[in-house]
Scaffold this motif. Structure first.
Motif, PDB file in Angstrom:
ATOM      1  N   PHE A  25       0.842  -1.193   0.000  1.00  0.00           N
ATOM      2  CA  PHE A  25       0.000   0.000   0.000  1.00  0.00           C
ATOM      3  C   PHE A  25       0.881   1.248   0.000  1.00  0.00           C
ATOM      4  CE2 PHE A  25      -2.262   3.481   1.975  1.00  0.00           C
ATOM      5  CZ  PHE A  25      -3.429   3.516   1.231  1.00  0.00           C
ATOM      6  N   SER A  26       1.875   1.264   0.861  1.00  0.00           N
ATOM      7  CA  SER A  26       2.765   2.414   0.953  1.00  0.00           C
ATOM      8  C   SER A  26       3.467   2.691  -0.375  1.00  0.00           C
ATOM      9  CB  SER A  26       3.791   2.184   2.056  1.00  0.00           C
ATOM     10  OG  SER A  26       4.669   3.279   2.148  1.00  0.00           O
ATOM     11  N   THR A  27       3.913   1.643  -1.023  1.00  0.00           N
ATOM     12  CA  THR A  27       4.653   1.792  -2.272  1.00  0.00           C
ATOM     13  C   THR A  27       3.765   2.130  -3.467  1.00  0.00           C
ATOM     14  OG1 THR A  27       6.324   0.237  -1.499  1.00  0.00           O
ATOM     15  CG2 THR A  27       6.213   0.603  -3.878  1.00  0.00           C
ATOM     16  N   HIS A  28       2.600   1.521  -3.555  1.00  0.00           N
ATOM     17  CA  HIS A  28       1.814   1.590  -4.781  1.00  0.00           C
ATOM     18  C   HIS A  28       0.506   2.371  -4.689  1.00  0.00           C
ATOM     19  CE1 HIS A  28       4.573  -1.201  -6.598  1.00  0.00           C
ATOM     20  NE2 HIS A  28       4.526  -1.875  -5.479  1.00  0.00           N
ATOM     21  N   CYS A  29       0.064   2.704  -3.513  1.00  0.00           N
ATOM     22  CA  CYS A  29      -1.263   3.316  -3.389  1.00  0.00           C
ATOM     23  C   CYS A  29      -1.259   4.699  -2.760  1.00  0.00           C
ATOM     24  CB  CYS A  29      -2.181   2.402  -2.575  1.00  0.00           C
ATOM     25  SG  CYS A  29      -2.270   0.713  -3.188  1.00  0.00           S
ATOM     26  N   THR A  30      -0.229   5.026  -1.985  1.00  0.00           N
ATOM     27  CA  THR A  30      -0.264   6.290  -1.250  1.00  0.00           C
ATOM     28  C   THR A  30      -0.136   7.519  -2.136  1.00  0.00           C
ATOM     29  OG1 THR A  30       2.090   6.155  -0.717  1.00  0.00           O
ATOM     30  CG2 THR A  30       0.537   5.326   0.939  1.00  0.00           C
ATOM     31  N   ALA A  31       0.413   7.390  -3.330  1.00  0.00           N
ATOM     32  CA  ALA A  31       0.491   8.559  -4.215  1.00  0.00           C
ATOM     33  C   ALA A  31      -0.901   9.103  -4.501  1.00  0.00           C
ATOM     34  CB  ALA A  31       1.205   8.198  -5.516  1.00  0.00           C
ATOM     35  N   CYS A  32      -1.862   8.208  -4.598  1.00  0.00           N
ATOM     36  CA  CYS A  32      -3.241   8.630  -4.869  1.00  0.00           C
ATOM     37  C   CYS A  32      -4.081   8.704  -3.594  1.00  0.00           C
ATOM     38  CB  CYS A  32      -3.906   7.660  -5.845  1.00  0.00           C
ATOM     39  SG  CYS A  32      -3.116   7.598  -7.460  1.00  0.00           S
ATOM     40  N   HIS A  33      -4.053   7.641  -2.805  1.00  0.00           N
ATOM     41  CA  HIS A  33      -4.950   7.541  -1.652  1.00  0.00           C
ATOM     42  C   HIS A  33      -4.350   8.067  -0.353  1.00  0.00           C
ATOM     43  CE1 HIS A  33      -8.152   5.577  -3.828  1.00  0.00           C
ATOM     44  NE2 HIS A  33      -7.262   4.785  -4.389  1.00  0.00           N
ATOM     45  N   GLN A  34      -3.077   8.446  -0.384  1.00  0.00           N
ATOM     46  CA  GLN A  34      -2.383   9.067   0.738  1.00  0.00           C
ATOM     47  C   GLN A  34      -2.148   8.088   1.902  1.00  0.00           C
ATOM     48  OE1 GLN A  34      -1.289  12.608   0.544  1.00  0.00           O
ATOM     49  NE2 GLN A  34      -1.571  11.703  -1.476  1.00  0.00           N
ATOM     50  N   PRO A  35      -1.137   8.370   2.722  1.00  0.00           N
ATOM     51  CA  PRO A  35      -0.919   7.534   3.911  1.00  0.00           C
ATOM     52  C   PRO A  35      -2.178   7.521   4.778  1.00  0.00           C
ATOM     53  CG  PRO A  35       0.962   8.968   3.529  1.00  0.00           C
ATOM     54  CD  PRO A  35      -0.126   9.416   2.580  1.00  0.00           C
ATOM     55  N   GLY A  36      -2.493   6.380   5.304  1.00  0.00           N
ATOM     56  CA  GLY A  36      -3.695   6.256   6.123  1.00  0.00           C
ATOM     57  C   GLY A  36      -4.973   6.142   5.302  1.00  0.00           C
ATOM     58  N   GLY A  37      -4.865   6.160   3.980  1.00  0.00           N
ATOM     59  CA  GLY A  37      -6.037   6.012   3.117  1.00  0.00           C
ATOM     60  C   GLY A  37      -7.002   7.170   3.172  1.00  0.00           C
ATOM     61  N   VAL A  38      -6.511   8.386   3.439  1.00  0.00           N
ATOM     62  CA  VAL A  38      -7.398   9.542   3.603  1.00  0.00           C
ATOM     63  C   VAL A  38      -7.839  10.166   2.283  1.00  0.00           C
ATOM     64  CG1 VAL A  38      -6.531  10.070   5.910  1.00  0.00           C
ATOM     65  CG2 VAL A  38      -5.478  11.167   3.914  1.00  0.00           C
ATOM     66  N   GLY A  39      -7.205   9.799   1.161  1.00  0.00           N
ATOM     67  CA  GLY A  39      -7.591  10.302  -0.149  1.00  0.00           C
ATOM     68  C   GLY A  39      -7.159  11.728  -0.412  1.00  0.00           C
ATOM     69  N   VAL A  40      -7.490  12.201  -1.608  1.00  0.00           N
ATOM     70  CA  VAL A  40      -7.217  13.569  -2.050  1.00  0.00           C
ATOM     71  C   VAL A  40      -8.526  14.107  -2.613  1.00  0.00           C
ATOM     72  CG1 VAL A  40      -5.919  15.038  -3.644  1.00  0.00           C
ATOM     73  CG2 VAL A  40      -4.812  13.038  -2.623  1.00  0.00           C
ATOM     74  N   PRO A  41      -9.118  15.134  -2.007  1.00  0.00           N
ATOM     75  CA  PRO A  41     -10.399  15.647  -2.474  1.00  0.00           C
ATOM     76  C   PRO A  41     -10.419  15.896  -3.987  1.00  0.00           C
ATOM     77  CG  PRO A  41      -9.812  16.706  -0.431  1.00  0.00           C
ATOM     78  CD  PRO A  41      -8.608  15.892  -0.861  1.00  0.00           C
ATOM     79  N   GLY A  42     -11.448  15.358  -4.630  1.00  0.00           N
ATOM     80  CA  GLY A  42     -11.630  15.526  -6.060  1.00  0.00           C
ATOM     81  C   GLY A  42     -10.783  14.618  -6.926  1.00  0.00           C
ATOM     82  N   LEU A  43      -9.765  13.974  -6.363  1.00  0.00           N
ATOM     83  CA  LEU A  43      -8.872  13.133  -7.154  1.00  0.00           C
ATOM     84  C   LEU A  43      -8.996  11.654  -6.805  1.00  0.00           C
ATOM     85  CD1 LEU A  43      -6.507  12.743  -9.154  1.00  0.00           C
ATOM     86  CD2 LEU A  43      -4.974  13.121  -7.222  1.00  0.00           C
ATOM     87  N   ALA A  44      -8.730  11.307  -5.557  1.00  0.00           N
ATOM     88  CA  ALA A  44      -8.762   9.912  -5.118  1.00  0.00           C
ATOM     89  C   ALA A  44      -9.572   9.834  -3.826  1.00  0.00           C
ATOM     90  CB  ALA A  44      -7.355   9.386  -4.886  1.00  0.00           C
ATOM     91  N   PRO A  45     -10.610   9.026  -3.805  1.00  0.00           N
ATOM     92  CA  PRO A  45     -11.476   8.978  -2.622  1.00  0.00           C
ATOM     93  C   PRO A  45     -10.772   8.366  -1.420  1.00  0.00           C
ATOM     94  CG  PRO A  45     -12.081   7.256  -4.157  1.00  0.00           C
ATOM     95  CD  PRO A  45     -11.052   8.102  -4.844  1.00  0.00           C
ATOM     96  N   PRO A  46     -11.246   8.724  -0.228  1.00  0.00           N
ATOM     97  CA  PRO A  46     -10.691   8.094   0.963  1.00  0.00           C
ATOM     98  C   PRO A  46     -11.082   6.619   1.004  1.00  0.00           C
ATOM     99  CG  PRO A  46     -12.600   9.418   1.549  1.00  0.00           C
ATOM    100  CD  PRO A  46     -12.321   9.665   0.093  1.00  0.00           C
ATOM    101  N   LEU A  47     -10.171   5.802   1.466  1.00  0.00           N
ATOM    102  CA  LEU A  47     -10.439   4.382   1.684  1.00  0.00           C
ATOM    103  C   LEU A  47     -10.763   4.149   3.150  1.00  0.00           C
ATOM    104  CD1 LEU A  47      -7.491   2.938  -0.431  1.00  0.00           C
ATOM    105  CD2 LEU A  47      -9.850   3.395  -1.160  1.00  0.00           C
ATOM    106  N   ALA A  48     -10.181   4.951   4.009  1.00  0.00           N
ATOM    107  CA  ALA A  48     -10.378   4.811   5.453  1.00  0.00           C
ATOM    108  C   ALA A  48     -11.799   5.169   5.843  1.00  0.00           C
ATOM    109  CB  ALA A  48      -9.384   5.693   6.203  1.00  0.00           C
ATOM    110  N   GLY A  49     -12.432   4.293   6.600  1.00  0.00           N
ATOM    111  CA  GLY A  49     -13.757   4.554   7.125  1.00  0.00           C
ATOM    112  C   GLY A  49     -14.877   4.498   6.099  1.00  0.00           C
ATOM    113  N   THR A  50     -14.602   4.014   4.900  1.00  0.00           N
ATOM    114  CA  THR A  50     -15.627   4.006   3.857  1.00  0.00           C
ATOM    115  C   THR A  50     -15.896   2.619   3.272  1.00  0.00           C
ATOM    116  OG1 THR A  50     -14.033   4.460   2.082  1.00  0.00           O
ATOM    117  CG2 THR A  50     -15.034   6.368   3.166  1.00  0.00           C
ATOM    118  N   LEU A  51     -14.939   1.721   3.343  1.00  0.00           N
ATOM    119  CA  LEU A  51     -15.071   0.458   2.622  1.00  0.00           C
ATOM    120  C   LEU A  51     -15.900  -0.600   3.338  1.00  0.00           C
ATOM    121  CD1 LEU A  51     -11.552   0.125   0.989  1.00  0.00           C
ATOM    122  CD2 LEU A  51     -13.657   1.101   0.052  1.00  0.00           C
ATOM    123  N   GLY A  52     -16.016  -0.515   4.644  1.00  0.00           N
ATOM    124  CA  GLY A  52     -16.876  -1.461   5.353  1.00  0.00           C
ATOM    125  C   GLY A  52     -18.314  -1.335   4.890  1.00  0.00           C
ATOM    126  N   GLU A  53     -18.801  -0.111   4.830  1.00  0.00           N
ATOM    127  CA  GLU A  53     -20.166   0.114   4.352  1.00  0.00           C
ATOM    128  C   GLU A  53     -20.301  -0.251   2.874  1.00  0.00           C
ATOM    129  OE1 GLU A  53     -22.930   0.766   6.107  1.00  0.00           O
ATOM    130  OE2 GLU A  53     -21.597   0.560   7.837  1.00  0.00           O
TER     131      GLU A  53
END
Length: 152
Positions: A25-53
């Protein structure tokens, strides 16, 4: 253009046999989804706190198809609209690595909201998703629980 550049930054080669979800995740996903999966508004949605639902709505088969086939189309997460594209990682990562990343994101960032009885994703589930031929816009349709011929 910004979404395309970010998508390209997310795609890099992966060492064979790697299966450490946090490192991947750190190597391949954080550029878009950021450390902790918080996302980038308008670009990459947050993963944290959203995928369970999302798992409760779309079913277990949704996330494996997102990572293997990518996804395009507008989505709204926490009231924010996203129109970028999630690139497919099926060619960059093997099934074990993809399962490791999904399990890290789902349990690490969403553990308190997972469906009751949730089990870790397996490499076999990723192989099944990979074998299904879906275009990224078809994966988007799965997001809302719309699926032809399957209960996934």
């Amino acid at each position: 253009m910004r979404a395309l550049l970010a998508s390209l930054l997310c795609i890099t080669a992966l060492p064979a046999g790697a299966a450490d979800g946090a490192a991947l995740f750190s190597t391949h996903c954080t550029a878009c989804h950021q450390p902790g999966g918080v996302g980038v508004p308008g670009l990459a949605p947050p993963l944290a706190g959203t995928l369970g639902e999302r798992l409760k709505i779309a079913g277990r088969g949704y996330l494996p198809r997102v990572v293997t086939h990518g996804m395009t189309g507008p989505i709204t997460v926490n009231g924010q609209r996203y129109t970028g594209a999630m690139p497919p990682f099926g060619a960059q990562m093997d099934d074990e690595a993809l399962a490791a990343v999904l399990n890290y994101v789902v349990t690490g960032f969403n553990g308190d909201s997972l469906p009751e009885g949730h089990q870790p994703f397996s490499a076999a589930e990723l192989a099944e998703a990979r074998a299904e031929k879906l275009a990224p816009h078809e994966v988007r349709k799965l997001r809302d629980g719309v699926r032809k011929g399957s209960g996934s």
